[in-house]
Design an enzyme around this catalytic site. Structure first.
Site, PDB file in Angstrom:
ATOM      1  CG  HIS A 371      10.282  28.226  51.140  1.00 40.19           C
ATOM      2  ND1 HIS A 371       9.088  28.090  50.465  1.00 40.19           N
ATOM      3  CD2 HIS A 371      11.240  27.927  50.238  1.00 40.19           C
ATOM      4  CE1 HIS A 371       9.329  27.717  49.218  1.00 40.19           C
ATOM      5  NE2 HIS A 371      10.625  27.611  49.058  1.00 40.19           N
ATOM      6  CE  LYS A 562      -2.335  26.121  59.962  1.00 40.42           C
ATOM      7  NZ  LYS A 562      -1.927  27.250  59.106  1.00 40.42           N
ATOM      8  NE  ARG A 563       5.566  18.686  60.619  1.00 42.21           N
ATOM      9  CZ  ARG A 563       6.704  18.013  60.365  1.00 42.21           C
ATOM     10  NH1 ARG A 563       6.932  17.576  59.133  1.00 42.21           N
ATOM     11  NH2 ARG A 563       7.606  17.789  61.279  1.00 42.21           N
ATOM     12  CE  LYS A 568       3.574  25.534  60.570  1.00 42.43           C
ATOM     13  NZ  LYS A 568       3.217  26.127  59.272  1.00 42.43           N
ATOM     14  CE  LYS A 674      -2.441  22.945  49.518  1.00 48.23           C
ATOM     15  NZ  LYS A 674      -1.392  22.254  50.313  1.00 48.23           N
TER      16      LYS A 674
HETATM   17  N1  LIG Z   1      10.313  25.570  55.323  1.00 48.87           N
HETATM   18  N2  LIG Z   1       9.485  26.231  55.193  1.00 48.87           N
HETATM   19  N3  LIG Z   1       8.674  26.957  55.069  1.00 48.87           N
HETATM   20  C1  LIG Z   1       7.293  26.887  54.779  1.00 48.87           C
HETATM   21  C2  LIG Z   1       6.672  25.591  55.311  1.00 48.87           C
HETATM   22  N4  LIG Z   1       6.866  25.378  56.657  1.00 48.87           N
HETATM   23  O1  LIG Z   1       7.139  24.486  54.645  1.00 48.87           O
HETATM   24  O2  LIG Z   1       7.186  26.927  53.362  1.00 48.87           O
HETATM   25  C3  LIG Z   1       5.868  27.075  52.870  1.00 48.87           C
HETATM   26  C4  LIG Z   1       5.952  27.114  51.358  1.00 48.87           C
HETATM   27  O3  LIG Z   1       6.524  28.291  50.927  1.00 48.87           O
HETATM   28  C5  LIG Z   1       5.192  28.341  53.416  1.00 48.87           C
HETATM   29  O4  LIG Z   1       3.884  28.414  52.947  1.00 48.87           O
HETATM   30  C6  LIG Z   1       5.211  28.309  54.933  1.00 48.87           C
HETATM   31  O5  LIG Z   1       4.702  29.519  55.412  1.00 48.87           O
HETATM   32  C7  LIG Z   1       6.653  28.115  55.415  1.00 48.87           C
HETATM   33  O6  LIG Z   1       6.681  28.005  56.800  1.00 48.87           O
END
Ligand SMILES: [N-]=[N+]=N[C@]1([C@H](N)O)O[C@H](CO)[C@@H](O)[C@H](O)[C@H]1O
Length: 829
Positions: A371, A562-563, A568, A674
């Protein structure tokens, strides 16, 4: 009559499975009385919620038991989704949508003088995740059930989930989350399936009675893993799969002997230390916490889950040699990667399988999803810690590595650099186990979560593995469930869908494409705008309620939720807002398109810059929101405590979705999806899934800016000096000076110095390089928004073309490409 027939009869006899309004009213009053011990006049809203939850749960259990019966009968191949995080969000609303009884229940409680919306708000949100990765797991298990695919979600039942964020004097404050304060009606404790887990200690070899060479692991301590099961209903199907979350308990909750010696604390010490294991979620997104407890948590839930799968296999008469035929186990990032070594330990040490057989079963069992590309996010555990906690696993990892590197040396003769690069052991410093390498070597399939991300994985982070076994690598773009993120979150828009294209879209999101033919229909567009405005009014109410800031629903709602993380680039949006403010201040009568900037997101408690970014956002708000010359034309809001519940309230009310990460950094993003399916237009870089959203909706319905990932690499290789760029851009230079001179910090030039210095001396995420393009693009956004008809058309087309971003599509790809699993239809008992 067989037990199954008997229970089916009893079930049919009872009123607790009926979905009719009247049966609901009766059951609700029943539960209020028999479960809550209250009657209508004296009950609290919490009591009403609990009573309703138990009433709905009964209807769920009916499907749950029917599903378990169907699966047991058919020994069906099953997906096990191993994730350290499941960001489920509140269950009641989602369950009513998936059972298709939202209206009936709204009416039923309405006739009892109650408002369903109030009751829905009573539910505590199980915040058992940090962000995208945890929420993806939740969307995925919703889609697995909806596609009638046999599946188990395995995770950790943290007593305290992600912290509750409050903003005090502009700063993030973390508050302990107590989601279990009032209990959780959506789970059932299953002590009968508890698992004893070993930790620490040492290993010893011995010869057993049949003269076989064996390894014994003598643990330093054992902990009991107790499963808590929650039903996961599919949308408008009988299937209800299971989410099994493990909670740690002591093998002995009270040591009387120690107590008799007058040491009370000693007597409960085991209980306390054991329970600590699943006490709290580590609140870090993308930055692993190299803490011992974290590795213990990972091993604990993986060991419990694999043990549980073997219990199920055995229960159906299956043999261990065919474990991989029964279970397709997906590793959600490297957090459960220890599973590769744990399955090998079980197969080799407990079942005495020859190494190669065990390895073949293991590699056919696991799939691994990566991820993130951020180097600092790739988990690696110091050997000492590993040896201390998991001595046997380390031995097995060395063995796995030795055999693997032998193959590498054969494939790449004499290329010792590549051997070092591929090794599961990082030989630098105190030496580490590379969990991404263990997961990759131990899996038959590795995938990224968006096309660009998967390409970069193959080119960069896992390039050597790709060179070695290209057939393993796949790309499966993320998706989100349209049930929670449309049907539940945006009922107004879904009503328009129902009238226009029916409601098949909730199960087949591609049907939204039928909206395309209405994109130029003025009356339809009028309704579309009216719905968005209503959603914005509702969001404006929530904003004033949560922050005290009045916002104008007629203004453009420009949203970034978002976080908080430097990659970001929430601070890039801040620079641009200050530029707009500065422009307005230099000509207060200039014709400015009113905008409301809405930010929300949590910063990891230990991530100082991210917390300072939140402070900068609240600081510019304190100035801009109360500047008489602005006259409310610009408003900056930081909405506290971003969560699934808050997200459901924000996405439907957004006009513009900010997806402005530095290209190559955001693996996918899911908030972007979303927003698009709720009619917001995206301003974004060609990063992660933004690229695919732009491809689907059409580049003329997407605001693109900034460098591509290749250009970022090129710019970095060519040497990047942010001061040069800032000096050369008068607007940006002015903005930096305004922050540096303390305009937003009551003259305190120290407060935001870390952000300014970071920008001037490093600018790791190249804000300065992308600033001009971003600023120009925002002017383009203004122009588009002024053309209401054009904007509405773009919004309709974004929704119509967001079918690809359903998690049903993602899951179907996993099922076809990696899990090879097929649906099992569930007859109700
Ligand atoms: N750990 N991790 N990764 C992330 C998110 N921060 O949770 O997973 C998400 C789910 O795959 C992604 O959409 C996102 O880009 C990625 O940064």
């Amino acid at each position: 009559m067989s037990p199954t027939e008997l229970s089916a009869d009893l079930l049919h006899a009872s009123d607790r499975t009926s979905l009719s309004k009247d049966s609901f009213k009766r059951a609700f009053i029943d539960n209020l009385f028999y479960t809550q011990g209250k009657f209508l006049q004296v009950a609290t809203h919490k009591d009403y919620y609990q009573a309703l939850a138990y009433t709905v749960r009964d209807r769920l259990l009916y499907r749950w038991v029917s599903t378990a019966t169907a699966y047991t009968g058919q020994v069906s191949r099953t997906v096990s989704y191993l994730s350290a995080e499941f960001l489920m969000g509140p269950s009641l609303g989602n369950t009513l949508i998936n059972l298709g009884i939202l209206d009936e229940v709204r009416q039923a409680v309405g006739e009892l003088g109650l408002d369903l919306t109030d009751l829905l708000d009573q539910e505590a949100e199980p915040g058992l995740g940090n962000g995208g990765l945890g929420r993806l797991a939740a969307c995925f298990i919703d889609s697995l059930a909806t596609l009638e695919l046999p599946a188990l979600g395995y995770g950790i039942r943290y007593e305290h989930g992600i912290f509750y964020q409050t903003i005090v004097d502009g700063w993030q404050v973390e508050n302990t989350d107590n989601w279990l304060r009032y209990g959780n009606p959506w789970e059932i404790r299953r002590p009968e399936w508890s698992v004893e887990v070993k930790i620490g200690g040492f290993t010893e070899t011995y010869t057993d009675t049949e003269d076989r060479h064996r390894v014994r692991w003598v643990p330093a301590k054992t902990v009991v893993g107790v499963p808590f099961d929650s039903p996961i209903p599919g949308y408008r199907v009988n299937t209800a799969n299971t989410l099994r979350l493990w909670s740690a308990e002591a093998t002995q909750s009270f040591d009387f002997e120690v107590f008799n010696r007058g040491d009370y604390l000693g007597a409960v010490n085991k209980k306390v230390t054991s329970e600590n294991l699943t006490k709290i979620l580590y609140p870090n997104d993308e930055t692993p916490q190299g803490k011992e407890l974290r590795l213990e948590q990972q091993y604990f839930f993986v060991a419990c889950s694999l043990h549980d799968m073997i219990r199920i296999l055995k229960g159906q008469g299956g043999s261990i040699e065919r474990f991989h035929e029964k279970f397709a186990v997906q590793l959600n990032d490297t957090h459960p990667a220890i599973g590769v070594a744990e399955l090998m330990r079980i197969l080799v040490d407990d079942y005495l399988l020859p190494w190669n057989d065990a390895w073949s079963i293991t590699t056919q069992t696991f799939g691994y999803t990566n991820h993130t590309l951020l180097p600092e996010a790739l988990e690696r555990w110091p050997l000492d810690l590993f040896r201390r906690l998991l001595p046997r696993h380390l031995e097995l990892i060395f063995e796995i590595n030795e055999r693997f590197l032998h193959d590498v040396r054969v494939a790449f003769l004499g290329d010792e650099a590549r051997v070092r690069a591929l090794s599961l052991i990082d030989e630098t410093g105190e030496r580490y186990v590379r969990m991404a390498h263990l997961a990759t070597v131990g899996s038959h399939a590795v995938n990224g979560v968006a096309t660009l991300h998967s390409d970069l994985l193959k080119k960069d982070v896992l390039a050597d593995f790709y060179a070695l076994s290209p057939q393993k690598f796949h790309s499966i773009t993320n998706g989100v469930t349209p049930r929670r993120w449309l049907a539940l979150a945006n009922p107004r828009l879904c009503e328009l869908f129902r009238e226009t294209i029916g409601d098949g879209w909730a199960k087949e999101l591609d049907q939204l494409r039928r909206l395309e033919r209405h994109a130029d229909d003025a009356a339809f567009a009028e309704r579309w705008r009216a719905i968005k405005l209503d959603n914005k009014r509702q969001l404006a109410d929530l904003i004033v309620q949560r922050t005290g800031i009045e916002v104008d629903p007629e203004s453009m709602f420009d949203v970034q939720v978002k976080r908080i993380h430097e990659y970001k680039r929430q601070h890039l949006a801040v620079l641009q807002i200050i530029a707009m403010y500065h422009r307005l201040k230099s000509d207060p009568n200039a014709e400015v398109l009113p905008r409301t900037f809405i930010f929300s997101g949590k910063a990891a408690p230990g991530y100082a810059i991210a917390k300072l970014m939140i402070r900068l956002i609240t600081a510019i708000g304190d100035v801009i929101n109360y500047d008489p010359e602005v006259r409310g034309r610009l408003k900056v809001v930081f909405m506290p405590n971003f969560s699934v519940t808050t997200g459901q309230r924000i996405y439907p009310g957004a006009d513009l979705s900010e997806q402005i990460s530095l290209a190559g950094k955001e693996a996918s993003g899911t908030g972007n999806m979303k927003f698009a399916m709720n009619g917001a237009l995206t301003i974004g870089t060609m990063d992660g899934a933004n690229i695919e959203i732009c491809e689907e909706v059409g580049s003329d319905n997407f605001f693109t800016f900034g460098m591509t990932a290749a250009q970022v690499e090129e710019r970095r290789r060519a040497g990047y000096d942010p001061r040069e760029v800032i000096e050369a851009n008068p607007e940006l230079h002015a903005v930096v000076e305004l922050i540096r001179n303390g305009l937003f910090s009551r003259g305190d030039t120290e407060l935001f110095k870390p952000i300014i210095d970071g920008l001037l001396w490093h600018d790791t995420y190249m804000l300065a390089a992308d600033y001009a393009s971003y600023s120009d693009c925002q002017l383009e956004v203004d122009r588009a928004y002024r053309d209401t008809a054009r904007w509405t058309r773009m919004s309709i087309l974004n929704v119509a073309r967001s079918g690809k971003f359903s998690s049903d599509r993602s899951i179907q790809e996993y099922a076809d490409k990696i899990w090879k699993v097929t649906p099992v239809s569930v007859p109700l008992l």
